[in-house]
Design a protein around this motif. Structure first.
Motif, short mmCIF file in Angstrom:
data_model
loop_
_atom_site.label_atom_id
_atom_site.label_comp_id
_atom_site.label_asym_id
_atom_site.label_seq_id
_atom_site.Cartn_x
_atom_site.Cartn_y
_atom_site.Cartn_z
N SER A 4 0.86 -1.20 0.00
CA SER A 4 0.00 0.00 0.00
C SER A 4 0.89 1.24 0.00
CB SER A 4 -0.85 -0.01 1.26
OG SER A 4 0.02 0.33 2.34
N ALA A 6 0.90 3.55 2.03
CA ALA A 6 1.39 3.81 3.39
C ALA A 6 2.65 3.00 3.65
CB ALA A 6 0.30 3.46 4.40
N HIS A 104 -0.11 6.11 10.78
CA HIS A 104 -1.29 5.83 11.62
C HIS A 104 -2.23 7.03 11.63
CE1 HIS A 104 -3.71 4.50 14.96
NE2 HIS A 104 -3.40 5.61 15.63
N SER A 105 -1.66 8.25 11.65
CA SER A 105 -2.55 9.41 11.82
C SER A 105 -2.90 10.09 10.49
CB SER A 105 -1.92 10.43 12.79
OG SER A 105 -0.55 10.45 12.61
N TYR A 106 -2.38 9.56 9.37
CA TYR A 106 -2.74 10.18 8.08
C TYR A 106 -3.15 9.08 7.10
CZ TYR A 106 -0.27 14.30 9.82
OH TYR A 106 0.14 15.37 10.57
N SER A 107 -4.12 9.40 6.24
CA SER A 107 -4.41 8.44 5.16
C SER A 107 -3.48 8.81 4.01
CB SER A 107 -5.88 8.56 4.74
OG SER A 107 -6.05 9.82 4.11
N THR A 109 -1.97 8.38 0.03
CA THR A 109 -2.10 7.92 -1.36
C THR A 109 -0.78 8.27 -2.06
OG1 THR A 109 -3.02 10.06 -1.96
CG2 THR A 109 -4.61 8.29 -1.48
N LEU A 121 -0.79 13.03 2.05
CA LEU A 121 -1.25 12.60 3.38
C LEU A 121 -2.41 13.49 3.82
CD1 LEU A 121 2.08 12.21 3.26
CD2 LEU A 121 1.69 11.46 5.60
N LYS A 122 -3.50 12.84 4.21
CA LYS A 122 -4.65 13.60 4.71
C LYS A 122 -4.81 13.25 6.19
CE LYS A 122 -7.38 14.82 0.72
NZ LYS A 122 -7.00 13.93 -0.44
N LYS A 124 -6.17 12.28 9.66
CA LYS A 124 -7.42 11.62 10.08
C LYS A 124 -8.09 12.46 11.16
CE LYS A 124 -5.82 7.03 8.78
NZ LYS A 124 -5.09 5.83 9.26
N ARG A 132 -4.01 19.05 3.81
CA ARG A 132 -3.33 18.07 2.96
C ARG A 132 -1.84 18.34 3.03
NH1 ARG A 132 -3.00 18.69 -2.67
NH2 ARG A 132 -4.35 20.52 -2.53
#
Lengths: 186, 187
Positions: A4, A6, A104-107, A109, A121-122, A124, A132
């Motif tokens: 992924s 991440a 862990h603290s950002y989604s 892509t 990184l977005k 959470k 962003r």
């Protein structure tokens, strides 16, 4: 590939336990450049950094992993604060945080453009200072950080002569309070 | 005439201020980068600022903490003031009210348009005292007491580099570090 974004980002960040680099920072808002500054940065995991901004904004920010010392030479003032999450949204602490915490603290892509990998990184959590964050690696070396906040302001931090895993003496992350400076504990 | 910490390497020429006033008054467009420190018994805030004055009725001031955290951009066009930061965008007719609401402190922005150039705001009583060189040392207006020092020379203008401002229990230090008279954008 099946890794992924991440995990990919973790692979980029994990092996690098310290950075030394020059940076230039540019803040733009609705089509206008409103601030340009430059300086030097030293970072070491976990949570240690020294961030030196050149005139006219001259400032030195040093974290020993527990406390953050902010020295303003123009005002001859040193402010000391606990290392807190609010500061983690800064370039320095993002790089000195554990990759696992970051992911862990950002989604996360990812998109690749030639030799460049751009991770978006977005946060959470909603109380983050920016909407962003983009970390760009050029031939797997960190080249820039871009932060976008809710009002549309874009902060771009471009790194040059980046030395990953640089040998940095521990004294770099200890701040010597200048004689006569006013010290403020927050 | 180097009594006050004047600008290396150029010494401030004494008596020049008087003759520079017409030009200083005519100045309507500049950028200045610097620092502001606000001190009251309850708070102590320091921020960097980038002030871009386009004309008497249009300015943009960006105020930010360390790392550019907590960036606030205050913009005024004619009588509409807009402040934008990480929490969104806010409108009002007075910039001072917006600053107080969003930053927890404010400075008299409309008067600063003059005070920053060591000029009194027009049509209001004021009292000024000169330093030994004939440059403004203090200005009292609108209840504020301002002390000028660290004069710097930039693009043909002698301008104050440091303003120590007092109003009741509020003490503000405004450091105007890099002046670009006549230029609007930082590009």
């Amino acid at each position: 590939d099946e890794l992924s974004a991440a995990q990919h980002l973790t692979q980029r960040l994990e092996p690098v336990t310290s950075y030394a680099a020059d940076f230039s920072q540019r803040i733009e808002g609705n089509g206008h450049v409103s601030q340009q500054s430059k300086g030097q940065m030293w970072v070491a995991r976990p949570g240690k950094f020294r961030w030196v901004v050149d005139a006219p904004y001259s400032q030195v920010v040093v974290s020993d992993g527990k406390e953050v010392y902010l020295h303003d030479p123009d005002l001859d003032q040193v402010t000391i604060r606990k290392l807190d999450p609010q500061v983690t949204n800064t370039p320095a602490l993002l790089l000195s945080g554990q990759a696992s915490e970051l992911v862990h603290s950002y989604s996360v892509t990812e998109k690749t453009q030639g030799s460049k990998e751009v991770y978006t990184l977005k946060p959470k959590s909603t109380d983050s200072l920016f909407d962003r964050l983009q970390m760009t690696f050029d031939s797997s070396r960190l080249s820039s950080l871009d932060m976008y906040d809710a009002s549309g302001q874009h902060t771009q931090v471009a790194f040059s002569n980046v030395q990953p895993n640089a040998q940095i003496s521990d004294s770099t992350f200890h701040f010597q309070i200048p004689k006569g400076a006013e010290v403020i504990r927050e | 005439c180097a009594l006050s910490p004047s600008t290396p390497p150029q010494e401030r020429p004494c008596g020049r201020w008087e003759s520079q006033i017409p030009k200083t008054e005519a100045l309507q467009r500049w950028t200045v980068a610097g620092k502001v420190n606000l001190r009251t018994p309850q708070q102590n805030d320091t921020a960097s600022f980038d002030w871009q004055q386009q004309n008497p009725d249009h300015y943009r001031m960006m105020i930010s903490g360390p790392f550019g955290i907590g960036r606030n951009t205050l913009e005024q066009q004619n009588d509409q003031a807009v402040l934008s930061n990480g929490n969104g965008t806010f409108h009002a007719s007075s910039p001072e009210g917006l600053m107080q609401q969003q930053l927890g402190w404010s400075l008299p922005i409309s008067a600063l348009y003059y005070w920053a150039r060591a000029l009194p705001a027009p049509n209001q009583p004021y009292h000024m005292t000169p330093d030994v060189c004939g440059y403004p040392a203090t200005l009292d207006q609108q209840g504020w007491h301002i002390e000028y020092s660290q004069w710097t020379f930039s693009d043909g203008y002698w301008l104050p580099g440091r303003l120590k401002m007092h109003y009741g229990q509020l003490n503000a230090t405004l450091l105007q570090k890099e002046w670009h008279p006549g230029r609007y954008d930082t590009e």
